[in-house]
Design a protein around this motif. Structure first.
Motif, PDB file in Angstrom:
ATOM      1  N   ARG A 160      -2.689   7.976   6.171  1.00 29.39           N
ATOM      2  CA  ARG A 160      -2.440   9.890   6.314  1.00 29.39           C
ATOM      3  C   ARG A 160      -4.083   9.229   7.275  1.00 29.39           C
ATOM      4  NH1 ARG A 160      -0.480  13.946   4.608  1.00 29.39           N
ATOM      5  NH2 ARG A 160       0.586  13.193   2.984  1.00 29.39           N
ATOM      6  N   PRO A 161      -4.793   9.466   6.777  1.00 26.08           N
ATOM      7  CA  PRO A 161      -6.292   8.618   7.382  1.00 26.08           C
ATOM      8  C   PRO A 161      -6.230   8.327   8.822  1.00 26.08           C
ATOM      9  CG  PRO A 161      -7.087   8.407   5.320  1.00 26.08           C
ATOM     10  CD  PRO A 161      -5.361   8.313   5.692  1.00 26.08           C
ATOM     11  N   TRP A 162      -5.885   7.706   8.959  1.00 28.64           N
ATOM     12  CA  TRP A 162      -5.557   6.858  10.124  1.00 28.64           C
ATOM     13  C   TRP A 162      -4.585   7.237  10.906  1.00 28.64           C
ATOM     14  CZ3 TRP A 162      -0.996   4.637  12.041  1.00 28.64           C
ATOM     15  CH2 TRP A 162      -0.421   3.476  13.363  1.00 28.64           C
ATOM     16  N   ALA A 207       1.076  -1.045  -0.276  1.00 23.79           N
ATOM     17  CA  ALA A 207       0.032   0.166  -0.116  1.00 23.79           C
ATOM     18  C   ALA A 207       0.847   1.657  -0.107  1.00 23.79           C
ATOM     19  CB  ALA A 207      -0.758  -0.077   1.072  1.00 23.79           C
ATOM     20  N   PRO A 208      -0.038   2.579  -0.700  1.00 26.24           N
ATOM     21  CA  PRO A 208       1.000   3.503  -0.787  1.00 26.24           C
ATOM     22  C   PRO A 208       1.277   4.394   0.571  1.00 26.24           C
ATOM     23  CG  PRO A 208      -0.937   3.550  -2.086  1.00 26.24           C
ATOM     24  CD  PRO A 208      -0.551   2.372  -1.413  1.00 26.24           C
ATOM     25  N   GLU A 223       0.256   9.897  20.918  1.00 27.94           N
ATOM     26  CA  GLU A 223       0.903   8.759  19.886  1.00 27.94           C
ATOM     27  C   GLU A 223       1.795   9.268  18.348  1.00 27.94           C
ATOM     28  OE1 GLU A 223      -3.351   6.702  20.755  1.00 27.94           O
ATOM     29  OE2 GLU A 223      -3.659   8.573  19.924  1.00 27.94           O
ATOM     30  N   LEU A 224       1.551   9.964  18.138  1.00 22.72           N
ATOM     31  CA  LEU A 224       2.025  10.248  16.927  1.00 22.72           C
ATOM     32  C   LEU A 224       4.141  10.353  16.967  1.00 22.72           C
ATOM     33  CD1 LEU A 224       0.247  12.903  14.920  1.00 22.72           C
ATOM     34  CD2 LEU A 224       1.275  10.743  14.149  1.00 22.72           C
ATOM     35  N   ILE A 225       4.412  10.642  18.011  1.00 23.67           N
ATOM     36  CA  ILE A 225       5.150  11.033  18.825  1.00 23.67           C
ATOM     37  C   ILE A 225       6.476   9.684  18.812  1.00 23.67           C
ATOM     38  CG2 ILE A 225       7.233  11.643  20.180  1.00 23.67           C
ATOM     39  CD1 ILE A 225       5.435  14.414  20.225  1.00 23.67           C
ATOM     40  N   GLU A 226       5.305   8.771  19.850  1.00 19.25           N
ATOM     41  CA  GLU A 226       5.488   7.417  20.084  1.00 19.25           C
ATOM     42  C   GLU A 226       5.877   6.835  18.747  1.00 19.25           C
ATOM     43  OE1 GLU A 226       7.028   5.876  22.943  1.00 19.25           O
ATOM     44  OE2 GLU A 226       7.211   8.073  23.288  1.00 19.25           O
ATOM     45  N   LEU A 227       4.999   6.101  17.977  1.00 19.81           N
ATOM     46  CA  LEU A 227       4.767   5.996  16.277  1.00 19.81           C
ATOM     47  C   LEU A 227       6.437   6.558  15.347  1.00 19.81           C
ATOM     48  CD1 LEU A 227       3.916   3.715  14.767  1.00 19.81           C
ATOM     49  CD2 LEU A 227       2.141   5.934  13.830  1.00 19.81           C
ATOM     50  N   ILE A 228       6.656   7.756  15.569  1.00 23.09           N
ATOM     51  CA  ILE A 228       7.520   8.031  14.602  1.00 23.09           C
ATOM     52  C   ILE A 228       9.136   6.864  15.461  1.00 23.09           C
ATOM     53  CG2 ILE A 228       8.719   9.757  13.715  1.00 23.09           C
ATOM     54  CD1 ILE A 228       6.018  11.278  13.488  1.00 23.09           C
ATOM     55  N   ILE A 229       9.203   6.962  16.572  1.00 21.11           N
ATOM     56  CA  ILE A 229      10.475   7.247  17.437  1.00 21.11           C
ATOM     57  C   ILE A 229      10.141   5.747  17.403  1.00 21.11           C
ATOM     58  CG2 ILE A 229      11.448   6.476  19.725  1.00 21.11           C
ATOM     59  CD1 ILE A 229      11.373   9.914  18.767  1.00 21.11           C
ATOM     60  N   GLU A 230       9.076   4.601  17.338  1.00 15.87           N
ATOM     61  CA  GLU A 230       9.287   3.002  17.320  1.00 15.87           C
ATOM     62  C   GLU A 230      10.466   3.066  15.918  1.00 15.87           C
ATOM     63  OE1 GLU A 230       6.288  -0.125  16.410  1.00 15.87           O
ATOM     64  OE2 GLU A 230       5.952   0.860  18.273  1.00 15.87           O
ATOM     65  N   ALA A 231       9.133   3.898  14.698  1.00 13.54           N
ATOM     66  CA  ALA A 231      10.077   3.474  13.665  1.00 13.54           C
ATOM     67  C   ALA A 231      11.350   4.557  13.383  1.00 13.54           C
ATOM     68  CB  ALA A 231       8.873   5.030  11.921  1.00 13.54           C
TER      69      ALA A 231
END
Length: 147
Positions: free
Chosen positions: A112-114, A106-107, A122-130
């Protein structure tokens, strides 16, 4: 932790064939592993009928995926569904095989919607995890943070 995967979900599908790939999660109730060495993944797969299968998935960089499983279902160099499951678990995609393939292909913009539903922490934690899991992502974020 950095993960350097040497194969993809699409590689697993190509090595197993469509029907076997689609059957990867069927009858599996537990997995011990996969445990990794430089070239292979080892796992014990438990099925709903009580069988315990020993599997070895060879994933040398630049070489075709190959494997051994005590189920005896492998034919003509094709991976069995249990080896596909071991590969999916290793990739962190222990989900329905078609969903795992869709997630891989998937692109990024489809997220983006999710992502818009998440709050800032939550976004910060997701980016740190990535960034922790991808050296490339971490480098790019560090370069951007220094601008």
């Amino acid at each position: 932790m950095t993960y350097d995967f040497e194969f993809t979900v699409a590689d697993l599908r190509a090595a197993a064939g469509e029907a076997t790939f689609a059957a990867a999660a069927r009858h599996v109730v537990d997995i011990d592993g996969p445990h990794e060495d430089d070239w292979s993944l080892y796992a014990t797969v438990r099925l709903d009928d009580g069988q315990e299968l020993e599997t070895i998935l060879h994933h040398r960089a630049g070489k075709p995926l190959q494997g051994d499983c005590t189920c005896g279902e492998e034919r003509a160099g094709r991976l069995c569904s249990h080896l596909v499951w071991v590969g999916l678990v290793y990739l962190g995609l222990d989900a329905d095989p078609s969903r795992a393939l869709a997630a891989e292909t998937a692109p990024a913009s489809d997220l983006r919607p999710w992502l818009a539903t998440l709050d800032r922490p939550e976004l910060i934690e997701l980016i740190i995890e990535a960034a922790a899991e991808s050296l490339e992502c971490r480098r790019r974020l560090h370069l951007r943070s220094r601008i």
